[in-house]
Design a protein around this motif. Structure first.
Motif, PDB file in Angstrom:
ATOM      1  N   PHE A  96     -22.873   0.604  -2.657  1.00 28.66           N
ATOM      2  CA  PHE A  96     -22.704   0.263  -4.742  1.00 28.66           C
ATOM      3  C   PHE A  96     -21.937   1.438  -4.385  1.00 28.66           C
ATOM      4  O   PHE A  96     -21.775   1.754  -5.530  1.00 28.66           O
ATOM      5  CB  PHE A  96     -23.951   0.411  -4.677  1.00 28.66           C
ATOM      6  CG  PHE A  96     -25.307   1.678  -4.345  1.00 28.66           C
ATOM      7  CD1 PHE A  96     -24.783   3.128  -4.603  1.00 28.66           C
ATOM      8  CD2 PHE A  96     -25.821   1.867  -3.479  1.00 28.66           C
ATOM      9  CE1 PHE A  96     -25.601   4.004  -4.403  1.00 28.66           C
ATOM     10  CE2 PHE A  96     -26.688   2.404  -3.299  1.00 28.66           C
ATOM     11  CZ  PHE A  96     -26.813   3.671  -3.424  1.00 28.66           C
ATOM     12  N   ALA A  97     -20.956   2.398  -3.623  1.00 26.56           N
ATOM     13  CA  ALA A  97     -20.069   3.141  -4.086  1.00 26.56           C
ATOM     14  C   ALA A  97     -19.297   3.294  -2.949  1.00 26.56           C
ATOM     15  O   ALA A  97     -19.364   3.340  -1.983  1.00 26.56           O
ATOM     16  CB  ALA A  97     -20.651   4.815  -4.354  1.00 26.56           C
ATOM     17  N   SER A  99     -15.291   5.657  -2.728  1.00 23.61           N
ATOM     18  CA  SER A  99     -14.715   6.186  -3.125  1.00 23.61           C
ATOM     19  C   SER A  99     -13.711   6.939  -2.249  1.00 23.61           C
ATOM     20  O   SER A  99     -14.199   7.812  -1.182  1.00 23.61           O
ATOM     21  CB  SER A  99     -14.794   7.197  -3.770  1.00 23.61           C
ATOM     22  OG  SER A  99     -15.037   6.785  -5.080  1.00 23.61           O
ATOM     23  N   ARG A 105      -5.095   7.963  -0.331  1.00 21.77           N
ATOM     24  CA  ARG A 105      -5.170   6.107  -0.994  1.00 21.77           C
ATOM     25  C   ARG A 105      -4.299   5.385  -0.144  1.00 21.77           C
ATOM     26  O   ARG A 105      -3.554   5.525   0.092  1.00 21.77           O
ATOM     27  CB  ARG A 105      -5.670   5.519  -1.965  1.00 21.77           C
ATOM     28  CG  ARG A 105      -6.529   6.323  -2.876  1.00 21.77           C
ATOM     29  CD  ARG A 105      -7.095   6.032  -4.354  1.00 21.77           C
ATOM     30  NE  ARG A 105      -8.198   6.416  -4.393  1.00 21.77           N
ATOM     31  CZ  ARG A 105      -9.180   6.395  -5.764  1.00 21.77           C
ATOM     32  NH1 ARG A 105      -7.830   5.698  -6.207  1.00 21.77           N
ATOM     33  NH2 ARG A 105      -9.926   6.800  -6.002  1.00 21.77           N
ATOM     34  N   GLU A 106      -4.794   3.931   0.109  1.00 27.73           N
ATOM     35  CA  GLU A 106      -4.053   3.275   0.525  1.00 27.73           C
ATOM     36  C   GLU A 106      -3.308   3.793   2.345  1.00 27.73           C
ATOM     37  O   GLU A 106      -2.466   3.046   2.402  1.00 27.73           O
ATOM     38  CB  GLU A 106      -2.667   2.588   0.011  1.00 27.73           C
ATOM     39  CG  GLU A 106      -4.037   1.969  -1.338  1.00 27.73           C
ATOM     40  CD  GLU A 106      -2.039   1.080  -2.133  1.00 27.73           C
ATOM     41  OE1 GLU A 106      -0.946   0.443  -1.406  1.00 27.73           O
ATOM     42  OE2 GLU A 106      -2.008   2.291  -3.110  1.00 27.73           O
ATOM     43  N   GLY A 108      -5.933   2.796   5.179  1.00 26.74           N
ATOM     44  CA  GLY A 108      -7.033   2.678   5.417  1.00 26.74           C
ATOM     45  C   GLY A 108      -7.807   3.497   6.394  1.00 26.74           C
ATOM     46  O   GLY A 108      -8.853   2.524   6.506  1.00 26.74           O
ATOM     47  N   ILE A 109      -8.285   4.324   4.955  1.00 29.71           N
ATOM     48  CA  ILE A 109      -9.463   5.851   5.235  1.00 29.71           C
ATOM     49  C   ILE A 109     -10.386   4.556   4.678  1.00 29.71           C
ATOM     50  O   ILE A 109     -11.907   4.200   5.081  1.00 29.71           O
ATOM     51  CB  ILE A 109      -9.296   6.325   4.173  1.00 29.71           C
ATOM     52  CG1 ILE A 109      -8.759   7.511   5.308  1.00 29.71           C
ATOM     53  CG2 ILE A 109     -11.143   7.429   4.474  1.00 29.71           C
ATOM     54  CD1 ILE A 109      -8.046   8.168   4.117  1.00 29.71           C
ATOM     55  N   PHE A 143      -9.490  -4.328  -2.671  1.00 27.20           N
ATOM     56  CA  PHE A 143      -9.898  -3.919  -1.822  1.00 27.20           C
ATOM     57  C   PHE A 143     -10.910  -4.827  -1.208  1.00 27.20           C
ATOM     58  O   PHE A 143     -11.025  -5.196   0.218  1.00 27.20           O
ATOM     59  CB  PHE A 143     -10.553  -2.345  -2.239  1.00 27.20           C
ATOM     60  CG  PHE A 143     -11.214  -1.908  -0.542  1.00 27.20           C
ATOM     61  CD1 PHE A 143     -10.668  -1.095  -0.035  1.00 27.20           C
ATOM     62  CD2 PHE A 143     -12.458  -1.616  -1.249  1.00 27.20           C
ATOM     63  CE1 PHE A 143     -11.137  -0.973   1.405  1.00 27.20           C
ATOM     64  CE2 PHE A 143     -13.200  -1.044   0.215  1.00 27.20           C
ATOM     65  CZ  PHE A 143     -12.718  -0.762   0.840  1.00 27.20           C
ATOM     66  N   SER A 146      -9.363  -7.592   0.672  1.00 30.69           N
ATOM     67  CA  SER A 146      -9.104  -7.637   1.805  1.00 30.69           C
ATOM     68  C   SER A 146     -10.178  -7.656   2.701  1.00 30.69           C
ATOM     69  O   SER A 146      -9.796  -7.762   3.942  1.00 30.69           O
ATOM     70  CB  SER A 146      -8.153  -6.205   1.469  1.00 30.69           C
ATOM     71  OG  SER A 146      -7.609  -6.189   2.395  1.00 30.69           O
ATOM     72  N   GLU A 147     -10.888  -7.023   2.526  1.00 29.42           N
ATOM     73  CA  GLU A 147     -12.334  -6.414   3.901  1.00 29.42           C
ATOM     74  C   GLU A 147     -12.612  -8.174   4.021  1.00 29.42           C
ATOM     75  O   GLU A 147     -13.780  -7.561   4.864  1.00 29.42           O
ATOM     76  CB  GLU A 147     -12.820  -5.935   3.891  1.00 29.42           C
ATOM     77  CG  GLU A 147     -12.384  -4.509   3.327  1.00 29.42           C
ATOM     78  CD  GLU A 147     -11.348  -3.931   4.078  1.00 29.42           C
ATOM     79  OE1 GLU A 147     -11.669  -4.008   5.674  1.00 29.42           O
ATOM     80  OE2 GLU A 147     -10.177  -3.266   3.745  1.00 29.42           O
TER      81      GLU A 147
ATOM     82  N   SER B 123      -0.169 -10.340   0.819  1.00 26.64           N
ATOM     83  CA  SER B 123      -0.761  -9.919   1.588  1.00 26.64           C
ATOM     84  C   SER B 123      -2.202 -10.019   2.618  1.00 26.64           C
ATOM     85  O   SER B 123      -2.320  -9.693   4.017  1.00 26.64           O
ATOM     86  CB  SER B 123      -0.038  -8.161   2.536  1.00 26.64           C
ATOM     87  OG  SER B 123      -1.283  -6.770   1.885  1.00 26.64           O
ATOM     88  N   LYS B 127      -2.721 -11.280   6.262  1.00 23.28           N
ATOM     89  CA  LYS B 127      -4.572 -11.159   7.076  1.00 23.28           C
ATOM     90  C   LYS B 127      -5.742 -11.807   7.173  1.00 23.28           C
ATOM     91  O   LYS B 127      -5.907 -11.985   8.407  1.00 23.28           O
ATOM     92  CB  LYS B 127      -5.129  -9.597   6.573  1.00 23.28           C
ATOM     93  CG  LYS B 127      -5.716  -8.647   7.029  1.00 23.28           C
ATOM     94  CD  LYS B 127      -6.158  -7.571   7.030  1.00 23.28           C
ATOM     95  CE  LYS B 127      -6.653  -7.239   5.460  1.00 23.28           C
ATOM     96  NZ  LYS B 127      -7.572  -6.365   5.300  1.00 23.28           N
TER      97      LYS B 127
END
Ligand SMILES: CC(C)(COP(=O)(O)OP(=O)(O)OC[C@H]1O[C@@H](n2cnc3c(N)ncnc32)[C@H](O)[C@@H]1OP(=O)(O)O)[C@@H](O)C(=O)NCCC(=O)NCCS
Lengths: 164, 146
Positions: A96-97, A99, A105-106, A108-109, A143, A146-147, B123, B127
């Motif tokens: 739920f969060a 940041s 950012r961007e 890989g964190i 994001f 992407s995951e 991208s 992936k």
């Protein structure tokens, strides 16, 4: 939890671990830098709730740099819990969060934090992870996509009571 | 999604996953079972949008010139079709309640479709395709060894 040492960009090695009350200032400062609002009491309550109630099913992780040369002491946070039994759903991990500091950012964190919380969910036996983001929030949508996340079997519905 | 949009996405995926190579429309056409003629038109539009560049001559073909991390499927689709108009509402001042209801339903579905396409970058596609390839290769080798 086993502390999660993750490699992102070569110069940015992370330590991802559970938040403790000693991290209150770091978490509040990180959030205030991002949102512009100081919510110290909110974060104190959140850390307390995660640590003391259903602690085995709630996860509040912080990503810190391993390396002293990175001047930012808290690079990101991610929060989730096990939720279930809503309309017949088996318990699932719910994020739920999430940041990440604007300057980092961007790199890989976010991805490493996502992996770390998924490991927590897996360790307590859940197989599905869910979240809810605004459709027009392109960064968060991109994001989570992407995951590997995609639309699940539940759909969010709402009603404006004033239009009824 | 229209055929041209799908083709454009496949072509961009091919080019972006082979950054060191020029690829001809014939090669892409063969892989996706489409005519080079149709593909050539698609490539022209992608070229005008700055996403691909063509190199003529022997060994020539197309290469990807966009930013895969920033180009979304919606960016590509909107080069070929108008995704804002899914349901035509005749003159709103005379539209019936039934027409308004249908319009709202179509808009709801369209909003989901657009935001999904907007959330997927080339991208991210690359992936996930790579991950799928790995799973397929692993399954094939397990089946071969069984
Ligand atoms: C979403 C967020 C956590 C991502 O963190 P991050 O560390 O920048 O993400 P990563 O670098 O790990 O990116 C992972 C993937 O997400 C996608 N992504 C991240 N930022 C993106 C952006 N601005 N645009 C498009 N895609 C993006 C990319 O596909 C990326 O993979 P790639 O680098 O291989 O292309 C961060 O942008 C953030 O904190 N946003 C604000 C979140 C928020 O609203 N918080 C307040 C309420 S909880």
């Amino acid at each position: 939890m086993v502390e999660f040492a993750a490699k992102t960009a070569p110069e940015l090695e992370l330590l991802i671990r559970k938040v403790t009350i000693d991290d209150l200032d770091l978490v509040n400062d990180l959030d205030a830098r991002i949102t512009g609002v100081d919510k110290r009491e909110y974060w104190r309550d959140m850390i307390d709730r995660v640590a003391t109630r259903r602690a085995g099913e709630r996860f509040f992780l912080i990503a810190k740099p391993c390396n002293d040369t990175v001047k930012c002491p808290a690079l990101g946070i991610i929060i989730g819990e096990i939720r279930g039994w809503e309309f017949g759903s088996d318990p699932c991990g719910w994020i739920f969060a999430a940041s990440v500091d604007l300057d980092y950012r961007e790199q890989g964190i976010g991805e490493q934090m996502f992996k770390a919380i998924c490991e927590e969910f897996r360790a307590v036996g859940t197989e599905t992870v869910r979240t809810m983001v605004r459709r027009d929030d392109q960064i968060n949508m991109s994001f989570f996509r992407s995951e590997g996340m995609s639309a699940g079997p539940y759909t969010q519905l709402e009603i404006n009571l004033n239009e009824r | 999604m229209q055929k041209s949009s799908r083709l454009a996405i496949f072509a961009l995926i091919e080019l972006a996953s082979n950054p060191d190579r020029q690829i001809s429309t014939a090669e892409i056409g063969d892989k996706y079972r489409v005519s080079s003629h149709h593909l050539a038109k698609v490539m022209l539009t992608l070229g005008r949008a700055g996403l691909v560049q063509s190199i003529r001559g022997v060994g020539g073909g197309y290469s990807f010139t966009g930013n895969a991390k920033r180009t979304t499927l919606q960016d590509v689709i909107s080069l070929f079709e108008d995704t804002t108009v899914t349901c035509k509402l005749p003159d709103p001042s005379i539209a019936t309640s039934a027409e308004w209801e249908m319009f709202n339903i179509s808009k709801e579905i369209n909003d989901i479709s657009v935001s999904t396409h907007r959330s997927i970058t080339l991208s991210t596609m690359l992936k996930h395709i790579e991950r799928r390839d790995q799973i397929r290769a692993r399954k094939a080798s397990e089946a071969a060894n069984a």
